[in-house]
Design an enzyme around this catalytic site. Structure first.
Site, mmCIF file in Angstrom:
data_model
loop_
_atom_site.group_PDB
_atom_site.id
_atom_site.type_symbol
_atom_site.label_atom_id
_atom_site.label_comp_id
_atom_site.label_asym_id
_atom_site.label_seq_id
_atom_site.Cartn_x
_atom_site.Cartn_y
_atom_site.Cartn_z
ATOM 1 N N SER A 140 46.745 50.576 47.860
ATOM 2 C CA SER A 140 45.532 50.100 47.365
ATOM 3 C C SER A 140 44.563 50.634 48.516
ATOM 4 O O SER A 140 44.649 50.893 49.400
ATOM 5 C CB SER A 140 45.361 48.594 47.353
ATOM 6 O OG SER A 140 44.060 48.216 46.969
ATOM 7 N N TYR A 148 46.938 40.957 51.790
ATOM 8 C CA TYR A 148 47.166 41.963 50.726
ATOM 9 C C TYR A 148 46.826 43.240 51.404
ATOM 10 O O TYR A 148 47.709 44.256 51.350
ATOM 11 C CB TYR A 148 46.045 41.673 49.668
ATOM 12 C CG TYR A 148 46.119 42.712 48.494
ATOM 13 C CD1 TYR A 148 46.940 42.588 47.579
ATOM 14 C CD2 TYR A 148 45.088 43.633 48.296
ATOM 15 C CE1 TYR A 148 46.882 43.478 46.374
ATOM 16 C CE2 TYR A 148 45.304 44.828 47.409
ATOM 17 C CZ TYR A 148 46.084 44.526 46.352
ATOM 18 O OH TYR A 148 46.342 45.502 45.511
HETATM 19 N N1 LIG Z 1 44.155 46.668 39.135
HETATM 20 C C1 LIG Z 1 43.500 47.081 40.379
HETATM 21 O O1 LIG Z 1 42.209 47.003 40.578
HETATM 22 C C2 LIG Z 1 44.475 47.439 41.667
HETATM 23 C C3 LIG Z 1 43.761 48.039 42.734
HETATM 24 C C4 LIG Z 1 44.430 48.567 43.625
HETATM 25 C C5 LIG Z 1 45.940 48.385 43.670
HETATM 26 N N2 LIG Z 1 46.531 47.852 42.652
HETATM 27 C C6 LIG Z 1 48.360 47.274 42.565
HETATM 28 O O2 LIG Z 1 48.674 48.089 41.504
HETATM 29 C C7 LIG Z 1 49.823 47.424 40.997
HETATM 30 C C8 LIG Z 1 49.936 47.292 39.651
HETATM 31 O O3 LIG Z 1 48.818 46.177 39.488
HETATM 32 P P1 LIG Z 1 48.006 45.935 38.132
HETATM 33 O O4 LIG Z 1 46.786 46.419 38.386
HETATM 34 O O5 LIG Z 1 48.699 46.933 37.244
HETATM 35 O O6 LIG Z 1 48.061 44.540 37.759
HETATM 36 P P2 LIG Z 1 48.979 43.839 36.434
HETATM 37 O O7 LIG Z 1 48.325 44.381 35.403
HETATM 38 O O8 LIG Z 1 48.837 42.437 36.673
HETATM 39 O O9 LIG Z 1 50.509 44.178 36.545
HETATM 40 C C9 LIG Z 1 51.127 43.631 37.603
HETATM 41 C C10 LIG Z 1 52.737 43.834 37.394
HETATM 42 O O10 LIG Z 1 53.276 43.245 38.576
HETATM 43 C C11 LIG Z 1 54.617 42.590 38.021
HETATM 44 N N3 LIG Z 1 54.699 41.682 38.797
HETATM 45 C C12 LIG Z 1 53.927 40.413 39.493
HETATM 46 N N4 LIG Z 1 54.786 39.695 40.027
HETATM 47 C C13 LIG Z 1 56.083 40.028 39.965
HETATM 48 C C14 LIG Z 1 57.242 39.360 40.596
HETATM 49 N N5 LIG Z 1 57.194 38.363 41.406
HETATM 50 N N6 LIG Z 1 58.254 39.857 40.109
HETATM 51 C C15 LIG Z 1 58.529 41.052 39.195
HETATM 52 N N7 LIG Z 1 57.276 41.677 38.958
HETATM 53 C C16 LIG Z 1 56.167 41.115 39.195
HETATM 54 C C17 LIG Z 1 53.810 42.053 36.702
HETATM 55 O O11 LIG Z 1 54.998 41.676 35.803
HETATM 56 P P3 LIG Z 1 55.371 40.072 35.463
HETATM 57 O O12 LIG Z 1 54.194 39.283 35.420
HETATM 58 O O13 LIG Z 1 55.899 40.458 33.970
HETATM 59 O O14 LIG Z 1 56.478 39.911 36.125
HETATM 60 C C18 LIG Z 1 53.227 43.051 36.109
HETATM 61 O O15 LIG Z 1 53.987 44.009 35.229
HETATM 62 C C19 LIG Z 1 49.830 46.383 42.102
HETATM 63 O O16 LIG Z 1 50.685 46.686 43.264
HETATM 64 C C20 LIG Z 1 48.423 46.035 42.694
HETATM 65 O O17 LIG Z 1 48.389 45.362 43.997
HETATM 66 C C21 LIG Z 1 45.928 47.318 41.569
#
Ligand SMILES: NC(=O)c1ccc[n+]([C@@H]2O[C@H](COP(=O)([O-])OP(=O)(O)OC[C@H]3O[C@@H](n4cnc5c(N)ncnc54)[C@H](OP(=O)(O)O)[C@@H]3O)[C@@H](O)[C@H]2O)c1
Length: 269
Positions: A140, A154
């Site tokens: 991130s 985080y």
């Molecule tokens: N969106 C942003 O603004 C942003 C910015 C910077 C970095 N990121 C990073 O991008 C990555 C993906 O996030 P996203 O934005 O796509 O969020 P998202 O739409 O909420 O997706 C998160 C994914 O992680 C899975 N997950 C959460 N807890 C889990 C667990 N205990 N075991 C297995 N799977 C788990 C969820 O699946 P289930 O709930 O089905 O388990 C879901 O598939 C993350 O690492 C996040 O920190 C996001």
């Protein structure tokens, strides 16, 4: 000829689901994991029908200490191996280090840090044997900038993933694994379920439109970066500019700016 296989964690939503769509469009078979099996099955059906690839769905909670081993055993049981690993699963813990239970913190570290490192460690020997491998760790922009209140765990976990990726990428090169690359993808605000999952959608919604990106260009830039051996990629012009500012402005000034901005979207209750 067997197609290459990409293991994607957190594939049931957001950035992970987009990784699945793009790797499928590139002709890769997929192993998709997350907790919500129904979401994974729907996505697997969609990408298999669209691109004629094979998909494996493995429902696991990465917070369970033996989940990484179980995921890889499920892939092995199908006679497959991991050619690319996308460590993407993640979430944000709203609140502070002070008021979040140690159980929640420990679970967070397992899902966002220990599991990605264990998966990488377990797939690397096979990659070395076959002379090919790609590892993308979704970090991130928060791990790039100085820490701020409420970003306690985080930002530190994401910063750790960035340094890990840089070091592993260098290690692969120094050990002569010319076609094994590791990259940290550092998105800024990206449209996904992330801010719904941690209950900060309202606060995040107050951030200006120009800071937001859609998942497809974020993912595309991640895949391109790891293929050319680039160890860290910050996607998007705005994010790149912000990342550059964190490097060239005096640190105390950056800390003040980051602290002020993060107060707009972090919940400290
Ligand atoms: N969106 C942003 O603004 C942003 C910015 C910077 C970095 N990121 C990073 O991008 C990555 C993906 O996030 P996203 O934005 O796509 O969020 P998202 O739409 O909420 O997706 C998160 C994914 O992680 C899975 N997950 C959460 N807890 C889990 C667990 N205990 N075991 C297995 N799977 C788990 C969820 O699946 P289930 O709930 O089905 O388990 C879901 O598939 C993350 O690492 C996040 O920190 C996001």
């Amino acid at each position: 000829m067997t197609r290459r296989l990409c293991l994607i964690t957190g594939a049931s939503a957001g950035i992970g689901a987009e990784f699945a769509r793009q790797y499928a469009a590139l002709g890769w078979d997929l192993a998709l994991t997350a907790r919500r099996a129904d979401r994974l099955e729907t996505l697997a059906g969609e990408v298999s029908a669209a691109h004629g690839i094979e998909t494996l769905v493995i429902a696991e909670d990465l917070g369970a200490p033996d989940a990484p081993q179980r995921i890889l055993s499920a892939i092995e049981a199908k006679g497959r191996h991991v050619d690319a690993l996308v460590n993407n699963a993640g979430y944000g813990l709203p609140g502070t280090f002070f008021n979040t239970s140690w159980e929640d913190q420990a679970q967070f570290i397992r899902v966002l840090y220990t599991a990605p490192l264990e998966l990488a460690h377990r797939v690397l020997p096979g990659m070395a044997e076959r002379g090919y491998g790609r590892i993308i760790n979704v970090a991130s922009l928060a791990g790039y900038a100085p820490g701020s209140a409420g970003h306690t765990l985080y930002a530190s976990v994401k910063a750790g993933l960035i340094r890990f990726s840089e070091s592993l990428n260098a290690e692969c090169a120094e050990l002569g694994h010319a076609d094994i690359h590791c990259a940290a993808l550092c998105p800024g605000f990206t449209w996904s379920e992330f801010h719904d999952a941690n209950g900060t959608r309202e606060e995040a919604g107050k951030m200006p439109k120009w800071v937001w990106m859609d998942a497809p260009p974020v993912v595309k830039q991640g895949i391109e970066a790891v293929n050319r051996g680039q160890p860290v990629i910050v996607p998007g012009m705005a994010n790149k500019a912000l990342a550059t500012l964190t490097r060239i402005l005096p640190e105390p000034l950056v800390r003040t700016i980051v602290g002020g901005q993060s107060r707009r979207y972090r919940r400290l209750d």
